[in-house]
Write an enzyme that holds these catalytic residues in place. Sequence first.
Site, PDB file in Angstrom:
ATOM      1  N   GLY A   1       0.836  -1.207   0.000  1.00 43.51           N
ATOM      2  CA  GLY A   1       0.000   0.000   0.000  1.00 43.51           C
ATOM      3  C   GLY A   1       0.868   1.253   0.000  1.00 43.51           C
ATOM      4  O   GLY A   1       2.061   1.199   0.317  1.00 43.51           O
TER       5      GLY A   1
ATOM      6  N   ASP B   1      -4.678 -11.503   6.461  1.00 42.99           N
ATOM      7  CA  ASP B   1      -5.894 -10.993   5.833  1.00 42.99           C
ATOM      8  C   ASP B   1      -6.756 -10.362   6.924  1.00 42.99           C
ATOM      9  O   ASP B   1      -7.199 -11.048   7.848  1.00 42.99           O
ATOM     10  CB  ASP B   1      -6.629 -12.159   5.153  1.00 42.99           C
ATOM     11  CG  ASP B   1      -7.906 -11.722   4.448  1.00 42.99           C
ATOM     12  OD1 ASP B   1      -8.294 -10.544   4.581  1.00 42.99           O
ATOM     13  OD2 ASP B   1      -8.515 -12.564   3.775  1.00 42.99           O
ATOM     14  N   LEU B   2      -6.983  -9.055   6.796  1.00 41.27           N
ATOM     15  CA  LEU B   2      -7.748  -8.345   7.834  1.00 41.27           C
ATOM     16  C   LEU B   2      -9.201  -8.815   7.912  1.00 41.27           C
ATOM     17  O   LEU B   2      -9.891  -8.536   8.892  1.00 41.27           O
ATOM     18  CB  LEU B   2      -7.713  -6.839   7.580  1.00 41.27           C
ATOM     19  CG  LEU B   2      -6.428  -6.116   8.000  1.00 41.27           C
ATOM     20  CD1 LEU B   2      -6.437  -4.678   7.488  1.00 41.27           C
ATOM     21  CD2 LEU B   2      -6.250  -6.122   9.511  1.00 41.27           C
TER      22      LEU B   2
ATOM     23  N   ALA C   1      -6.057  -1.318   4.410  1.00 35.47           N
ATOM     24  CA  ALA C   1      -7.492  -1.042   4.467  1.00 35.47           C
ATOM     25  C   ALA C   1      -8.118  -1.395   3.130  1.00 35.47           C
ATOM     26  O   ALA C   1      -7.419  -1.534   2.122  1.00 35.47           O
ATOM     27  CB  ALA C   1      -7.744   0.445   4.761  1.00 35.47           C
ATOM     28  N   TYR C   2      -9.437  -1.536   3.131  1.00 38.70           N
ATOM     29  CA  TYR C   2     -10.201  -1.629   1.883  1.00 38.70           C
ATOM     30  C   TYR C   2     -10.438  -0.172   1.483  1.00 38.70           C
ATOM     31  O   TYR C   2     -11.206   0.539   2.143  1.00 38.70           O
ATOM     32  CB  TYR C   2     -11.519  -2.371   2.146  1.00 38.70           C
ATOM     33  CG  TYR C   2     -12.395  -2.495   0.925  1.00 38.70           C
ATOM     34  CD1 TYR C   2     -12.533  -3.710   0.274  1.00 38.70           C
ATOM     35  CD2 TYR C   2     -13.069  -1.390   0.414  1.00 38.70           C
ATOM     36  CE1 TYR C   2     -13.332  -3.830  -0.858  1.00 38.70           C
ATOM     37  CE2 TYR C   2     -13.858  -1.489  -0.718  1.00 38.70           C
ATOM     38  CZ  TYR C   2     -13.992  -2.712  -1.345  1.00 38.70           C
ATOM     39  OH  TYR C   2     -14.774  -2.821  -2.469  1.00 38.70           O
TER      40      TYR C   2
ATOM     41  N   THR D   1     -10.081   8.318   7.982  1.00 36.12           N
ATOM     42  CA  THR D   1     -10.281   9.162   6.804  1.00 36.12           C
ATOM     43  C   THR D   1     -11.208  10.356   7.033  1.00 36.12           C
ATOM     44  O   THR D   1     -12.076  10.330   7.907  1.00 36.12           O
ATOM     45  CB  THR D   1     -10.887   8.280   5.674  1.00 36.12           C
ATOM     46  OG1 THR D   1     -11.289   9.091   4.583  1.00 36.12           O
ATOM     47  CG2 THR D   1     -12.113   7.521   6.148  1.00 36.12           C
TER      48      THR D   1
ATOM     49  N   TYR E   1     -17.642   3.179   2.332  1.00 37.42           N
ATOM     50  CA  TYR E   1     -16.229   3.235   2.744  1.00 37.42           C
ATOM     51  C   TYR E   1     -16.097   4.049   4.032  1.00 37.42           C
ATOM     52  O   TYR E   1     -15.517   3.598   5.011  1.00 37.42           O
ATOM     53  CB  TYR E   1     -15.378   3.831   1.617  1.00 37.42           C
ATOM     54  CG  TYR E   1     -13.976   4.220   2.054  1.00 37.42           C
ATOM     55  CD1 TYR E   1     -13.020   3.242   2.339  1.00 37.42           C
ATOM     56  CD2 TYR E   1     -13.604   5.564   2.189  1.00 37.42           C
ATOM     57  CE1 TYR E   1     -11.734   3.596   2.753  1.00 37.42           C
ATOM     58  CE2 TYR E   1     -12.334   5.926   2.596  1.00 37.42           C
ATOM     59  CZ  TYR E   1     -11.402   4.943   2.876  1.00 37.42           C
ATOM     60  OH  TYR E   1     -10.137   5.298   3.290  1.00 37.42           O
TER      61      TYR E   1
ATOM     62  N   LYS F   1     -14.986   2.772   7.779  1.00 37.53           N
ATOM     63  CA  LYS F   1     -13.811   3.326   8.489  1.00 37.53           C
ATOM     64  C   LYS F   1     -14.238   3.882   9.853  1.00 37.53           C
ATOM     65  O   LYS F   1     -13.517   3.755  10.832  1.00 37.53           O
ATOM     66  CB  LYS F   1     -13.130   4.419   7.651  1.00 37.53           C
ATOM     67  CG  LYS F   1     -12.463   3.932   6.365  1.00 37.53           C
ATOM     68  CD  LYS F   1     -11.267   3.026   6.582  1.00 37.53           C
ATOM     69  CE  LYS F   1     -10.093   3.731   7.211  1.00 37.53           C
ATOM     70  NZ  LYS F   1      -8.920   2.824   7.345  1.00 37.53           N
TER      71      LYS F   1
HETATM   72  N1  LIG Z   1      -5.896   6.636  -0.188  1.00 38.20           N
HETATM   73  C1  LIG Z   1      -6.513   7.706   0.326  1.00 38.20           C
HETATM   74  O1  LIG Z   1      -6.804   8.673  -0.377  1.00 38.20           O
HETATM   75  C2  LIG Z   1      -6.842   7.763   1.783  1.00 38.20           C
HETATM   76  C3  LIG Z   1      -6.502   6.747   2.643  1.00 38.20           C
HETATM   77  N2  LIG Z   1      -6.819   6.825   3.964  1.00 38.20           N
HETATM   78  C4  LIG Z   1      -6.463   5.736   4.882  1.00 38.20           C
HETATM   79  O2  LIG Z   1      -5.052   5.678   4.956  1.00 38.20           O
HETATM   80  C5  LIG Z   1      -4.628   4.327   5.142  1.00 38.20           C
HETATM   81  C6  LIG Z   1      -3.601   3.958   4.080  1.00 38.20           C
HETATM   82  O3  LIG Z   1      -4.203   4.053   2.801  1.00 38.20           O
HETATM   83  P1  LIG Z   1      -3.370   3.803   1.453  1.00 38.20           P
HETATM   84  O4  LIG Z   1      -1.970   3.470   1.760  1.00 38.20           O
HETATM   85  O5  LIG Z   1      -3.689   4.934   0.547  1.00 38.20           O
HETATM   86  O6  LIG Z   1      -4.112   2.508   0.893  1.00 38.20           O
HETATM   87  P2  LIG Z   1      -3.732   1.609  -0.374  1.00 38.20           P
HETATM   88  O7  LIG Z   1      -5.017   1.335  -1.084  1.00 38.20           O
HETATM   89  O8  LIG Z   1      -2.578   2.154  -1.106  1.00 38.20           O
HETATM   90  O9  LIG Z   1      -3.249   0.266   0.339  1.00 38.20           O
HETATM   91  C7  LIG Z   1      -4.105  -0.517   1.083  1.00 38.20           C
HETATM   92  C8  LIG Z   1      -3.397  -1.805   1.406  1.00 38.20           C
HETATM   93  O10 LIG Z   1      -4.306  -2.632   2.152  1.00 38.20           O
HETATM   94  C9  LIG Z   1      -4.191  -3.941   1.666  1.00 38.20           C
HETATM   95  N3  LIG Z   1      -5.403  -4.688   1.919  1.00 38.20           N
HETATM   96  C10 LIG Z   1      -6.603  -4.572   1.308  1.00 38.20           C
HETATM   97  N4  LIG Z   1      -7.447  -5.519   1.795  1.00 38.20           N
HETATM   98  C11 LIG Z   1      -6.756  -6.204   2.738  1.00 38.20           C
HETATM   99  C12 LIG Z   1      -7.073  -7.293   3.590  1.00 38.20           C
HETATM  100  N5  LIG Z   1      -8.261  -7.914   3.548  1.00 38.20           N
HETATM  101  N6  LIG Z   1      -6.120  -7.743   4.446  1.00 38.20           N
HETATM  102  C13 LIG Z   1      -4.899  -7.175   4.473  1.00 38.20           C
HETATM  103  N7  LIG Z   1      -4.533  -6.168   3.681  1.00 38.20           N
HETATM  104  C14 LIG Z   1      -5.460  -5.685   2.825  1.00 38.20           C
HETATM  105  C15 LIG Z   1      -3.917  -3.793   0.181  1.00 38.20           C
HETATM  106  O11 LIG Z   1      -3.325  -4.971  -0.335  1.00 38.20           O
HETATM  107  C16 LIG Z   1      -2.957  -2.615   0.180  1.00 38.20           C
HETATM  108  O12 LIG Z   1      -1.646  -3.058   0.362  1.00 38.20           O
HETATM  109  C17 LIG Z   1      -5.913   3.488   5.117  1.00 38.20           C
HETATM  110  O13 LIG Z   1      -6.351   3.294   6.440  1.00 38.20           O
HETATM  111  C18 LIG Z   1      -6.909   4.372   4.393  1.00 38.20           C
HETATM  112  O14 LIG Z   1      -8.245   4.071   4.762  1.00 38.20           O
HETATM  113  C19 LIG Z   1      -7.436   7.921   4.504  1.00 38.20           C
HETATM  114  C20 LIG Z   1      -7.810   8.968   3.704  1.00 38.20           C
HETATM  115  C21 LIG Z   1      -7.559   8.971   2.276  1.00 38.20           C
END
Ligand SMILES: NC(=O)C1=CN([C@@H]2O[C@H](COP(=O)(O)OP(=O)(O)OC[C@H]3O[C@@H](n4cnc5c(N)ncnc54)[C@H](O)[C@@H]3O)[C@@H](O)[C@H]2O)C=CC1
Length: 303
Positions: free
Chosen positions: A10, A35-36, A59-60, A100, A124, A128
Amino acid sequence: MKILITGSRGQLTRELQLELAGDGKVLALGHNVLDLADPAQIREQVRLLRPDLIINAAAYTAVDPAEREREQAFAVNARGPGVLAEEAARLGVPLVHYSTDYVFDGRKAGAYIEQDPPRPLGVYGASKLAGEQAIQAVAGEQLILRTSWVYSLHGKNFLLTMQRLLQERDELSVVADEIGAPTWARSIARTTGAMIRRWRDGQRPLEGLYHLSAEGETSWYGFACSIAEHLQNQGTLRARIEPIRSCDYPTAAQRPLNSRLDCSRLQRDWDLQLPDWESALHECLNAPCAIQLARHAALQQSL
Ligand SMILES: NC(=O)C1=CN([C@@H]2O[C@H](COP(=O)(O)OP(=O)(O)OC[C@H]3O[C@@H](n4cnc5c(N)ncnc54)[C@H](O)[C@@H]3O)[C@@H](O)[C@H]2O)C=CC1
């Protein structure tokens, strides 16, 4: 110190691995290992690895598909984090978790503070929010950081999509009435790293709910214009950008018009502030691997 991070590919997970590499043994567990959506696997891995700190950066995150995959979104974003919190408490170690701006409905006139009542508009955001609540229902040391509009040079995000489309197309319409702060994943990782080091040094517990996003604000259109300006300077800009209203760009999930997060609590309690979004974007786009990626994209265009 042994640090367990959920996810491995991620945006934020990648940056956290780099940021924390010098602080101990970092165990970034990909989806295939942890797996979460699988509570038994979460318990098994945490009990096996016995980390000193757990960071839930996975996260999803698919905002529109979540509207039809409600069960999976809640399993990953709500129930999984709750189980992580239980396991962290069982070990007596802190849990750092990310949330978020989409927990809010965007109707407030100013920036949101942590005490504002959440009211998510889509699945979503609801999942969260349920994750925050599942963690808070467990007695333990927990830090929840709400951020917004995350981008980086890896994965799927607005910056990379815009970079590609602005070089491929002649015209592009971008939403101009949703306001927020684009936040570089590296800025989040750096701030998280600073907080973790203060906790390690016994200065503060890793506790509480904080808003953590870049300083300043813009719209998706403003963000796109800054990306375009960078491409223009490189001589690879093709598209003209048109501002549109979100109602003219229907999506499965409704998004908040106002995503601004007031981060003054973070500054007050931790004396930490993220850089403003434009300077962070500039630093990101001028990072050595960004220049390589851009050259690669330009080469692909010319082939
Ligand atoms: N991307 C965005 O614009 C925003 C993200 N966030 C939050 O920030 C945090 C980080 O987000 P990002 O790095 O952008 O997300 P990302 O989408 O880049 O990565 C999410 C990761 O979670 C993994 N994942 C998905 N389902 C899974 C499961 N069942 N078990 C284990 N791993 C799983 C994916 O494989 C991926 O590696 C998250 O909590 C997200 O909700 C908050 C606000 C905005």
